[in-house]
Motif scaffolding. Structure first.
Motif, PDB file in Angstrom:
ATOM      1  N   GLY A 155       0.754  -1.359   0.092  1.00 32.63           N
ATOM      2  CA  GLY A 155      -0.032  -0.081   0.102  1.00 32.63           C
ATOM      3  C   GLY A 155       0.733   1.281   0.052  1.00 32.63           C
ATOM      4  O   GLY A 155       0.396   2.253   0.230  1.00 32.63           O
ATOM      5  N   GLY A 156       2.004   1.309  -0.265  1.00 33.19           N
ATOM      6  CA  GLY A 156       2.954   2.426  -0.416  1.00 33.19           C
ATOM      7  C   GLY A 156       4.154   2.253   0.290  1.00 33.19           C
ATOM      8  O   GLY A 156       4.412   1.282   0.928  1.00 33.19           O
ATOM      9  N   PRO A 157       5.163   3.048   0.219  1.00 32.66           N
ATOM     10  CA  PRO A 157       6.626   3.179   1.113  1.00 32.66           C
ATOM     11  C   PRO A 157       6.390   3.483   2.545  1.00 32.66           C
ATOM     12  O   PRO A 157       5.127   4.114   2.872  1.00 32.66           O
ATOM     13  N   GLY A 158       7.383   2.986   3.305  1.00 32.87           N
ATOM     14  CA  GLY A 158       7.038   3.147   4.703  1.00 32.87           C
ATOM     15  C   GLY A 158       6.539   1.850   5.316  1.00 32.87           C
ATOM     16  O   GLY A 158       6.338   1.983   6.718  1.00 32.87           O
ATOM     17  N   HIS A 159       6.392   0.962   4.622  1.00 30.89           N
ATOM     18  CA  HIS A 159       5.673  -0.256   5.196  1.00 30.89           C
ATOM     19  C   HIS A 159       6.881  -1.438   5.663  1.00 30.89           C
ATOM     20  O   HIS A 159       6.387  -2.681   5.871  1.00 30.89           O
ATOM     21  N   VAL A 160       8.089  -1.121   5.484  1.00 25.29           N
ATOM     22  CA  VAL A 160       8.883  -2.229   5.418  1.00 25.29           C
ATOM     23  C   VAL A 160      10.109  -1.590   6.528  1.00 25.29           C
ATOM     24  O   VAL A 160      10.518  -0.466   6.448  1.00 25.29           O
ATOM     25  N   SER A 161      10.457  -2.366   7.435  1.00 24.45           N
ATOM     26  CA  SER A 161      11.499  -2.023   8.510  1.00 24.45           C
ATOM     27  C   SER A 161      11.783  -3.381   9.158  1.00 24.45           C
ATOM     28  O   SER A 161      11.536  -4.349   8.852  1.00 24.45           O
ATOM     29  N   GLY A 162      12.696  -3.102  10.246  1.00 26.82           N
ATOM     30  CA  GLY A 162      13.272  -4.094  11.060  1.00 26.82           C
ATOM     31  C   GLY A 162      12.260  -4.497  12.453  1.00 26.82           C
ATOM     32  O   GLY A 162      12.787  -5.105  12.999  1.00 26.82           O
ATOM     33  N   ILE A 163      11.194  -3.702  12.517  1.00 28.18           N
ATOM     34  CA  ILE A 163      10.666  -3.795  13.760  1.00 28.18           C
ATOM     35  C   ILE A 163       9.021  -3.980  13.354  1.00 28.18           C
ATOM     36  O   ILE A 163       8.665  -3.515  12.253  1.00 28.18           O
ATOM     37  N   ARG A 164       8.185  -4.299  14.534  1.00 23.22           N
ATOM     38  CA  ARG A 164       6.821  -4.473  14.139  1.00 23.22           C
ATOM     39  C   ARG A 164       6.320  -3.131  14.444  1.00 23.22           C
ATOM     40  O   ARG A 164       6.110  -2.679  15.637  1.00 23.22           O
ATOM     41  N   GLU A 165       5.666  -2.576  13.303  1.00 24.20           N
ATOM     42  CA  GLU A 165       5.265  -1.095  13.740  1.00 24.20           C
ATOM     43  C   GLU A 165       4.276  -0.681  12.541  1.00 24.20           C
ATOM     44  O   GLU A 165       4.050  -1.273  11.627  1.00 24.20           O
ATOM     45  N   ALA A 166       3.285   0.089  12.951  1.00 23.07           N
ATOM     46  CA  ALA A 166       2.449   0.813  11.738  1.00 23.07           C
ATOM     47  C   ALA A 166       3.325   1.577  10.919  1.00 23.07           C
ATOM     48  O   ALA A 166       4.244   1.965  10.943  1.00 23.07           O
ATOM     49  N   PRO A 167       2.746   1.846   9.614  1.00 23.26           N
ATOM     50  CA  PRO A 167       1.392   1.255   9.125  1.00 23.26           C
ATOM     51  C   PRO A 167       1.266  -0.037   8.833  1.00 23.26           C
ATOM     52  O   PRO A 167       2.337  -0.629   8.374  1.00 23.26           O
TER      53      PRO A 167
END
Length: 147
Positions: free
Chosen positions: A31-43
């Motif tokens: 659903g867009g950028p900003g949804h991938v990281s190394g932690i469990r978080e929103a969005p």
């Protein structure tokens, strides 16, 4: 200055995370950028890239094949459903399989293979938050040239 690299300089999680965080197909699936990281978080939905429990560190001399886990989380309220999370996990895994064909950046580890380590698992958290897990075996070796 010491420019010799070792297996300690070949972080497969960082390599896969950086690749997936900028991949357009992963952005589209999530659903867009900003949804991938190394932690469990929103969005939500969100893709977490982390170390997995398996793999093969071989002789610790050059190439290793550690496991990297893709964790796809839905909203704590229960959406999207299992079919959507499964699809996102597979889109991310297929995108990660493209990494060996990418041009290696100076000073960055070189990924030569990405393959599944097992099954794609529907594994919701104890509080009911949806989650799917998929392990990838990532063959990686230290950088060839300094940054």
């Amino acid at each position: 200055m010491n420019t010799a690299y070792s297996v300690a300089d070949a972080d497969p999680v960082a390599a896969v995370l950086a690749w997936l965080a900028k991949h357009p197909k992963v952005h589209e699936a999530l659903g867009g950028p900003g949804h991938v990281s190394g932690i469990r978080e929103a969005p939500w939905p969100h893709l977490r890239v982390t170390s997995g429990p398996g793999g093969d560190m071989r002789t610790l001399e050059w190439a290793t094949e550690p496991e990297v886990t893709l964790e796809v989380y839905g909203d704590p309220g229960g959406w999207p459903g299992p079919a959507a999370l499964r699809r996102i996990a597979l889109v991310a895994a297929l995108a990660a399989k493209e990494l060996p064909d990418a041009t290696a950046e100076p000073g960055q580890p070189v990924v030569t293979s990405v393959r599944p380590s097992g099954a794609l698992i529907d594994s919701p958290l104890a509080d009911g938050q949806p989650r799917h897990l998929f392990g990838l075996l990532v063959t990686v070796h230290p950088p060839l040239t300094p940054a």
